[in-house]
Motif scaffolding. Structure first.
Motif, short mmCIF file in Angstrom:
data_model
loop_
_atom_site.label_atom_id
_atom_site.label_comp_id
_atom_site.label_asym_id
_atom_site.label_seq_id
_atom_site.Cartn_x
_atom_site.Cartn_y
_atom_site.Cartn_z
N PHE A 113 0.87 -1.08 0.07
CA PHE A 113 -0.10 0.03 0.07
C PHE A 113 0.71 1.34 0.10
CE2 PHE A 113 -2.16 3.52 2.44
CZ PHE A 113 -3.20 3.64 1.44
N ALA A 114 1.76 1.24 0.67
CA ALA A 114 2.73 2.38 0.96
C ALA A 114 3.52 2.46 -0.45
CB ALA A 114 3.83 2.26 2.07
N GLY A 115 3.68 1.69 -1.12
CA GLY A 115 4.32 1.53 -2.55
C GLY A 115 3.58 2.47 -3.51
N TYR A 116 2.21 1.81 -3.48
CA TYR A 116 1.28 2.54 -4.21
C TYR A 116 0.93 3.94 -3.96
CZ TYR A 116 -0.10 -1.94 -6.19
OH TYR A 116 0.08 -3.43 -7.01
N VAL A 117 1.05 4.38 -2.74
CA VAL A 117 0.99 5.75 -2.53
C VAL A 117 2.05 6.63 -2.72
CG1 VAL A 117 0.70 7.16 -0.37
CG2 VAL A 117 -0.77 5.21 -0.47
N LEU A 118 3.25 5.86 -2.75
CA LEU A 118 4.28 6.76 -3.16
C LEU A 118 4.32 6.96 -4.52
CD1 LEU A 118 7.20 8.00 -2.30
CD2 LEU A 118 8.07 5.54 -3.02
N VAL A 119 4.03 5.83 -5.35
CA VAL A 119 3.88 5.97 -6.77
C VAL A 119 2.96 7.04 -7.26
CG1 VAL A 119 3.41 4.81 -9.04
CG2 VAL A 119 4.80 3.78 -7.34
N LEU A 127 1.94 9.58 -5.38
CA LEU A 127 2.36 10.93 -4.89
C LEU A 127 3.47 11.36 -5.89
CD1 LEU A 127 2.75 10.53 -1.31
CD2 LEU A 127 1.07 12.01 -2.34
N THR A 128 4.27 10.50 -6.38
CA THR A 128 5.38 10.86 -7.39
C THR A 128 4.69 11.21 -8.64
OG1 THR A 128 6.96 9.06 -6.47
CG2 THR A 128 7.31 9.86 -8.76
N CYS A 129 3.85 10.64 -9.24
CA CYS A 129 2.92 11.00 -10.43
C CYS A 129 2.43 12.42 -10.22
CB CYS A 129 1.98 10.02 -10.89
SG CYS A 129 2.68 8.37 -11.28
N ILE A 130 1.70 12.56 -9.24
CA ILE A 130 1.44 14.01 -8.80
C ILE A 130 2.49 15.09 -8.95
CG2 ILE A 130 0.12 15.30 -7.12
CD1 ILE A 130 -1.49 12.74 -6.46
N PHE A 131 3.41 14.87 -8.13
CA PHE A 131 4.66 15.64 -8.08
C PHE A 131 5.07 16.28 -9.44
CE2 PHE A 131 9.12 16.52 -7.66
CZ PHE A 131 9.17 17.68 -6.97
N VAL A 132 5.30 14.94 -10.42
CA VAL A 132 6.04 15.22 -11.62
C VAL A 132 4.80 15.97 -12.60
CG1 VAL A 132 6.41 13.90 -13.90
CG2 VAL A 132 7.23 13.12 -11.48
N ALA A 133 3.68 15.72 -12.31
CA ALA A 133 2.59 16.48 -13.25
C ALA A 133 2.34 17.89 -12.64
CB ALA A 133 1.10 15.90 -12.73
N ILE A 134 2.47 18.21 -11.38
CA ILE A 134 2.59 19.60 -10.88
C ILE A 134 3.68 20.32 -11.48
CG2 ILE A 134 2.95 21.16 -8.85
CD1 ILE A 134 1.04 19.07 -7.50
N LYS A 137 12.18 7.59 -8.67
CA LYS A 137 13.34 8.43 -8.55
C LYS A 137 12.78 9.99 -8.65
CE LYS A 137 16.46 7.32 -11.46
NZ LYS A 137 17.09 6.85 -12.70
N TYR A 138 11.90 10.24 -9.23
CA TYR A 138 11.64 11.53 -9.41
C TYR A 138 10.84 12.22 -8.23
CZ TYR A 138 12.95 10.32 -13.86
OH TYR A 138 13.68 9.73 -14.87
N PHE A 139 10.56 11.50 -7.21
CA PHE A 139 9.96 11.97 -5.84
C PHE A 139 10.96 12.64 -5.16
CE2 PHE A 139 8.20 11.73 -1.67
CZ PHE A 139 6.89 12.43 -2.03
N PRO A 140 10.93 13.77 -4.55
CA PRO A 140 12.04 14.56 -3.73
C PRO A 140 12.60 13.63 -2.83
CG PRO A 140 10.19 16.01 -3.83
CD PRO A 140 9.72 14.49 -4.45
#
Length: 138
Positions: free
Chosen positions: A11-17, A19-26, A94-97
């Motif tokens: 579940f944490a892995g899915y949340v991280l993915v 969050l990463t996608c949202i961060f990259v989109a922003i 990799k793209y998550f801070p």
């Protein structure tokens, strides 16, 4: 790993993915891509597309190197497609801070497919040394 820990880690892995996608989109939207696209030539857009393909190809080389290190460390044949897939799946993190979550994700996926902690730590260490050496040579 017990069932609760495994489910929580998944579940944490899915949340991280996500969050990463949202961060990259922003970040993508903040970079005003439509303005850049409107002013871009066909040649520029073609070069950008080719750069994306080149990046994917180079990442494949890194995935194969990771597989070779793991095969040596595990002292057994590993399924190439499964290991390369695990490497590729972890790359979005990799793209998550912080720039460490792809290592964490790869380790979790590696454990799921039966890789030992020792071999994965060795692979990350050698990968890091190789990346530092490549950067230093430039």
């Amino acid at each position: 790993m017990n069932v609760f820990k495994r489910k929580f880690a998944g579940f944490a892995g899915y949340v991280l993915v996500w969050l990463t996608c949202i961060f990259v989109a922003i970040r993508f939207v903040e970079s005003r891509p439509l303005e850049v696209l409107a002013q871009s030539t066909t040649g520029f857009l073609f070069a950008v597309a080719l750069s994306g393909i080149a990046y994917a190809a180079i990442s494949l080389f890194l995935a194969v190197a990771w597989l070779v290190i793991l095969t040596y460390a595990e002292n057994r044949h590993l399924p190439s497609s499964v290991c390369i897939s695990a490497y590729a799946q972890s790359q979005i993190a990799k793209y998550f801070p912080g720039n460490v979550f792809h290592f964490v994700g790869r380790h979790m996926l590696g454990r799921r497919i039966g890789l030992s902690h020792h071999s994965q730590i060795l692979a990350v260490g050698l990968e890091s040394v190789g990346l530092i050496a490549a950067a230093a040579s430039l």
